[in-house]
Design a protein around this motif. Sequence first.
Motif, mmCIF file in Angstrom:
data_model
loop_
_atom_site.group_PDB
_atom_site.id
_atom_site.type_symbol
_atom_site.label_atom_id
_atom_site.label_comp_id
_atom_site.label_asym_id
_atom_site.label_seq_id
_atom_site.Cartn_x
_atom_site.Cartn_y
_atom_site.Cartn_z
ATOM 1 N N ARG A 11 0.833 -1.210 0.000
ATOM 2 C CA ARG A 11 0.000 0.000 0.000
ATOM 3 C C ARG A 11 0.865 1.257 0.000
ATOM 4 N NH1 ARG A 11 -3.684 -2.624 4.079
ATOM 5 N NH2 ARG A 11 -5.231 -3.642 2.777
ATOM 6 N N ARG A 12 1.922 1.227 0.804
ATOM 7 C CA ARG A 12 2.818 2.388 0.875
ATOM 8 C C ARG A 12 3.483 2.643 -0.470
ATOM 9 N NH1 ARG A 12 8.151 2.602 2.053
ATOM 10 N NH2 ARG A 12 8.175 0.467 2.798
ATOM 11 N N LEU A 13 3.948 1.576 -1.113
ATOM 12 C CA LEU A 13 4.670 1.735 -2.377
ATOM 13 C C LEU A 13 3.754 2.037 -3.557
ATOM 14 C CD1 LEU A 13 7.336 -1.082 -2.056
ATOM 15 C CD2 LEU A 13 7.676 1.382 -1.817
ATOM 16 N N MET A 50 3.002 -2.176 -7.518
ATOM 17 C CA MET A 50 4.240 -2.041 -6.761
ATOM 18 C C MET A 50 5.453 -2.375 -7.630
ATOM 19 S SD MET A 50 5.511 -3.950 -3.280
ATOM 20 C CE MET A 50 5.682 -5.523 -4.078
ATOM 21 N N ILE A 51 5.369 -3.456 -8.383
ATOM 22 C CA ILE A 51 6.471 -3.859 -9.256
ATOM 23 C C ILE A 51 6.748 -2.772 -10.294
ATOM 24 C CG2 ILE A 51 7.147 -5.511 -11.060
ATOM 25 C CD1 ILE A 51 5.456 -7.588 -9.382
ATOM 26 N N ALA A 52 5.693 -2.226 -10.882
ATOM 27 C CA ALA A 52 5.854 -1.185 -11.898
ATOM 28 C C ALA A 52 6.530 0.052 -11.315
ATOM 29 C CB ALA A 52 4.492 -0.826 -12.504
ATOM 30 N N ARG A 80 -0.988 -9.623 -17.926
ATOM 31 C CA ARG A 80 0.106 -9.041 -17.131
ATOM 32 C C ARG A 80 1.439 -9.044 -17.878
ATOM 33 N NH1 ARG A 80 -2.067 -6.756 -13.909
ATOM 34 N NH2 ARG A 80 -2.797 -8.326 -12.484
ATOM 35 N N PHE A 81 1.780 -10.130 -18.577
ATOM 36 C CA PHE A 81 3.047 -10.155 -19.315
ATOM 37 C C PHE A 81 3.054 -9.086 -20.400
ATOM 38 C CE2 PHE A 81 3.847 -14.307 -17.415
ATOM 39 C CZ PHE A 81 5.206 -14.227 -17.194
ATOM 40 N N GLY A 82 1.934 -8.912 -21.072
ATOM 41 C CA GLY A 82 1.836 -7.871 -22.100
ATOM 42 C C GLY A 82 2.039 -6.485 -21.513
ATOM 43 N N GLU A 83 1.483 -6.253 -20.337
ATOM 44 C CA GLU A 83 1.666 -4.967 -19.650
ATOM 45 C C GLU A 83 3.134 -4.751 -19.291
ATOM 46 O OE1 GLU A 83 -0.956 -5.383 -16.332
ATOM 47 O OE2 GLU A 83 -2.748 -4.938 -17.516
ATOM 48 N N PHE A 84 3.771 -5.799 -18.795
ATOM 49 C CA PHE A 84 5.191 -5.711 -18.436
ATOM 50 C C PHE A 84 6.030 -5.384 -19.677
ATOM 51 C CE2 PHE A 84 9.426 -7.456 -17.807
ATOM 52 C CZ PHE A 84 9.760 -6.986 -16.551
#
Length: 113
Positions: A11-13, A50-52, A80-84
Amino acid sequence: MCGPPARSTCRRLTSPDAWSGAEYRPLEAVKYPLIIVDEFQDTNTEEWAMIAQLGRHSRLIALGDPKQRIYDFKGADPRRFGEFIAQFRPTEFDFVGEIVVARGRTYWSSPTL
């Protein structure tokens, strides 16, 4: 990844103002210059956010197989892979047919494991 123990960190990130402080970004990149996300196909929306954010300042490696997605019930998304790929334009590797050596044993990767 963002289960109960890590939920507050997620949540913080992922909050809109988490990355507004110029001092925060370099600090996180120094602490985590390389982030490896295993089972990437099972990330949910909160984890992806968060990963992004972390990937803006750190190098990312996403490991996974879209065909092995088992966490749809918690928000895993087949896109998700396409977004990455769209966001980070990574170098892609396909390890089919490669040799993997672990603890002195040799394993051959094949289409059917």
